[in-house]
Design a protein around this motif. Sequence first.
Motif, PDB file in Angstrom:
ATOM      1  N   MET A  71       0.814  -1.221   0.000  1.00 22.48           N
ATOM      2  CA  MET A  71       0.000   0.000   0.000  1.00 22.48           C
ATOM      3  C   MET A  71       0.843   1.265   0.000  1.00 22.48           C
ATOM      4  N   PRO A  72       1.936   1.330   0.786  1.00 24.93           N
ATOM      5  CA  PRO A  72       2.754   2.547   0.703  1.00 24.93           C
ATOM      6  C   PRO A  72       3.320   2.780  -0.697  1.00 24.93           C
ATOM      7  N   LEU A  73       3.752   1.718  -1.371  1.00 25.02           N
ATOM      8  CA  LEU A  73       4.275   1.867  -2.733  1.00 25.02           C
ATOM      9  C   LEU A  73       3.199   2.415  -3.656  1.00 25.02           C
ATOM     10  N   PHE A  74       2.029   1.858  -3.607  1.00 24.30           N
ATOM     11  CA  PHE A  74       0.935   2.321  -4.458  1.00 24.30           C
ATOM     12  C   PHE A  74       0.584   3.779  -4.152  1.00 24.30           C
ATOM     13  N   THR A  75       0.544   4.140  -2.882  1.00 17.26           N
ATOM     14  CA  THR A  75       0.191   5.495  -2.478  1.00 17.26           C
ATOM     15  C   THR A  75       1.251   6.496  -2.932  1.00 17.26           C
ATOM     16  N   VAL A  76       2.514   6.192  -2.702  1.00 19.10           N
ATOM     17  CA  VAL A  76       3.601   7.086  -3.105  1.00 19.10           C
ATOM     18  C   VAL A  76       3.594   7.270  -4.624  1.00 19.10           C
ATOM     19  N   LEU A  77       3.418   6.184  -5.350  1.00 21.73           N
ATOM     20  CA  LEU A  77       3.404   6.286  -6.807  1.00 21.73           C
ATOM     21  C   LEU A  77       2.211   7.102  -7.301  1.00 21.73           C
ATOM     22  N   SER A  78       1.062   6.970  -6.658  1.00 14.82           N
ATOM     23  CA  SER A  78      -0.105   7.773  -7.038  1.00 14.82           C
ATOM     24  C   SER A  78       0.190   9.259  -6.862  1.00 14.82           C
ATOM     25  N   GLY A  79       0.812   9.591  -5.742  1.00 12.49           N
ATOM     26  CA  GLY A  79       1.187  10.986  -5.510  1.00 12.49           C
ATOM     27  C   GLY A  79       2.236  11.467  -6.488  1.00 12.49           C
ATOM     28  N   PHE A  80       3.198  10.604  -6.805  1.00 11.83           N
ATOM     29  CA  PHE A  80       4.242  10.974  -7.751  1.00 11.83           C
ATOM     30  C   PHE A  80       3.657  11.250  -9.138  1.00 11.83           C
ATOM     31  N   VAL A  81       2.752  10.394  -9.571  1.00 15.76           N
ATOM     32  CA  VAL A  81       2.130  10.580 -10.883  1.00 15.76           C
ATOM     33  C   VAL A  81       1.325  11.884 -10.896  1.00 15.76           C
ATOM     34  N   TYR A  82       0.621  12.175  -9.813  1.00 14.53           N
ATOM     35  CA  TYR A  82      -0.100  13.455  -9.723  1.00 14.53           C
ATOM     36  C   TYR A  82       0.885  14.617  -9.793  1.00 14.53           C
ATOM     37  N   ALA A  83       2.014  14.501  -9.103  1.00 20.12           N
ATOM     38  CA  ALA A  83       3.002  15.585  -9.063  1.00 20.12           C
ATOM     39  C   ALA A  83       3.641  15.827 -10.432  1.00 20.12           C
ATOM     40  N   MET A  84       3.596  14.829 -11.313  1.00 22.43           N
ATOM     41  CA  MET A  84       4.134  15.023 -12.660  1.00 22.43           C
ATOM     42  C   MET A  84       3.289  16.028 -13.439  1.00 22.43           C
ATOM     43  N   ARG A  85       2.002  16.103 -13.132  1.00 16.69           N
ATOM     44  CA  ARG A  85       1.092  17.053 -13.780  1.00 16.69           C
ATOM     45  C   ARG A  85       0.118  17.601 -12.741  1.00 16.69           C
ATOM     46  N   PRO A  86       0.613  18.431 -11.815  1.00 15.12           N
ATOM     47  CA  PRO A  86      -0.270  18.940 -10.761  1.00 15.12           C
ATOM     48  C   PRO A  86      -1.300  19.911 -11.320  1.00 15.12           C
ATOM     49  N   LEU A  87      -2.348  20.092 -10.571  1.00 14.54           N
ATOM     50  CA  LEU A  87      -3.393  21.036 -10.953  1.00 14.54           C
ATOM     51  C   LEU A  87      -2.914  22.440 -10.612  1.00 14.54           C
ATOM     52  N   THR A  88      -2.797  23.291 -11.613  1.00 12.71           N
ATOM     53  CA  THR A  88      -2.318  24.650 -11.370  1.00 12.71           C
ATOM     54  C   THR A  88      -3.396  25.690 -11.630  1.00 12.71           C
ATOM     55  N   ASP A  89      -4.500  25.261 -12.206  1.00  8.79           N
ATOM     56  CA  ASP A  89      -5.586  26.183 -12.525  1.00  8.79           C
ATOM     57  C   ASP A  89      -6.903  25.548 -12.079  1.00  8.79           C
ATOM     58  N   SER A  90      -7.651  26.267 -11.274  1.00  8.35           N
ATOM     59  CA  SER A  90      -8.902  25.709 -10.748  1.00  8.35           C
ATOM     60  C   SER A  90      -9.908  25.398 -11.853  1.00  8.35           C
ATOM     61  N   ALA A  91      -9.745  25.978 -13.031  1.00  8.76           N
ATOM     62  CA  ALA A  91     -10.645  25.683 -14.146  1.00  8.76           C
ATOM     63  C   ALA A  91     -10.493  24.222 -14.596  1.00  8.76           C
ATOM     64  N   ASN A  92      -9.350  23.614 -14.304  1.00  6.16           N
ATOM     65  CA  ASN A  92      -9.114  22.219 -14.689  1.00  6.16           C
ATOM     66  C   ASN A  92      -9.573  21.220 -13.624  1.00  6.16           C
ATOM     67  N   TYR A  93     -10.059  21.715 -12.495  1.00  4.36           N
ATOM     68  CA  TYR A  93     -10.478  20.854 -11.393  1.00  4.36           C
ATOM     69  C   TYR A  93     -11.592  19.872 -11.801  1.00  4.36           C
ATOM     70  N   PRO A  94     -12.644  20.338 -12.481  1.00  4.90           N
ATOM     71  CA  PRO A  94     -13.700  19.380 -12.861  1.00  4.90           C
ATOM     72  C   PRO A  94     -13.180  18.233 -13.734  1.00  4.90           C
ATOM     73  N   GLY A  95     -12.279  18.529 -14.660  1.00  4.20           N
ATOM     74  CA  GLY A  95     -11.721  17.479 -15.513  1.00  4.20           C
ATOM     75  C   GLY A  95     -10.893  16.482 -14.724  1.00  4.20           C
ATOM     76  N   LEU A  96     -10.079  16.996 -13.794  1.00  4.59           N
ATOM     77  CA  LEU A  96      -9.292  16.111 -12.944  1.00  4.59           C
ATOM     78  C   LEU A  96     -10.205  15.210 -12.129  1.00  4.59           C
ATOM     79  N   MET A  97     -11.245  15.770 -11.543  1.00  4.17           N
ATOM     80  CA  MET A  97     -12.135  14.985 -10.697  1.00  4.17           C
ATOM     81  C   MET A  97     -12.947  13.982 -11.518  1.00  4.17           C
ATOM     82  N   ARG A  98     -13.286  14.317 -12.753  1.00  4.31           N
ATOM     83  CA  ARG A  98     -13.949  13.334 -13.625  1.00  4.31           C
ATOM     84  C   ARG A  98     -13.027  12.139 -13.862  1.00  4.31           C
TER      85      ARG A  98
END
Length: 171
Positions: A62-89
């Motif tokens: 579980m720690p490996l999966f969790t860290v990798l999920s965060g790492f993948v998110y950090a590769m393309r973080p949300l920088t504009d709130s207009a993109n929030y709905p697309g990310l959440m979809r």
Amino acid sequence: MSVGTPPKVKTGQDLGIYSLRGLAIVLMVAGHVIGVTPDTGMNVAHGSGWRISYELLEDIRMPLFTVLSGFVYAMRPLTDSANYPGLMRGKARRLLIPVLTVGTLFYVMQMAIPGTNNSPEFTDIWHVYTLGYAHFWFALALFIIFAIVAIMDASGWIATKGLFTNEGVVG
């Protein structure tokens, strides 16, 4: 594609990270198949090779999966709130839809099939969607974490180094 030619990937994707994600998923699924105790999953006895492998990898899966999920998110973080709905979809498609479909099927099958590890009551099926049921709690938790982190990212709350370090503490 010829032999030795790496597969084409989208810009910004790291095949090593995606390979580790696949390994983490296989390890998590294998852990659930083997079972947390000898009375769950495949009913594997203490001392067997399967049980030993489960226990050796218990603190990694579980720690490996969790860290990798965060790492993948950090590769393309949300920088504009207009993109929030697309990310959440996208997160809903990958995390919530499996909880709704597979989680419901898992619950109903445990309820209907005699001799499974658990025999839940139909009146408690709402636990699947709110509290998490069995291992599906993890997908719900990840969805909530992504939702909160994305809001914090888009708002700029975690954009500065000092927010969560000693530099941000007035002292």
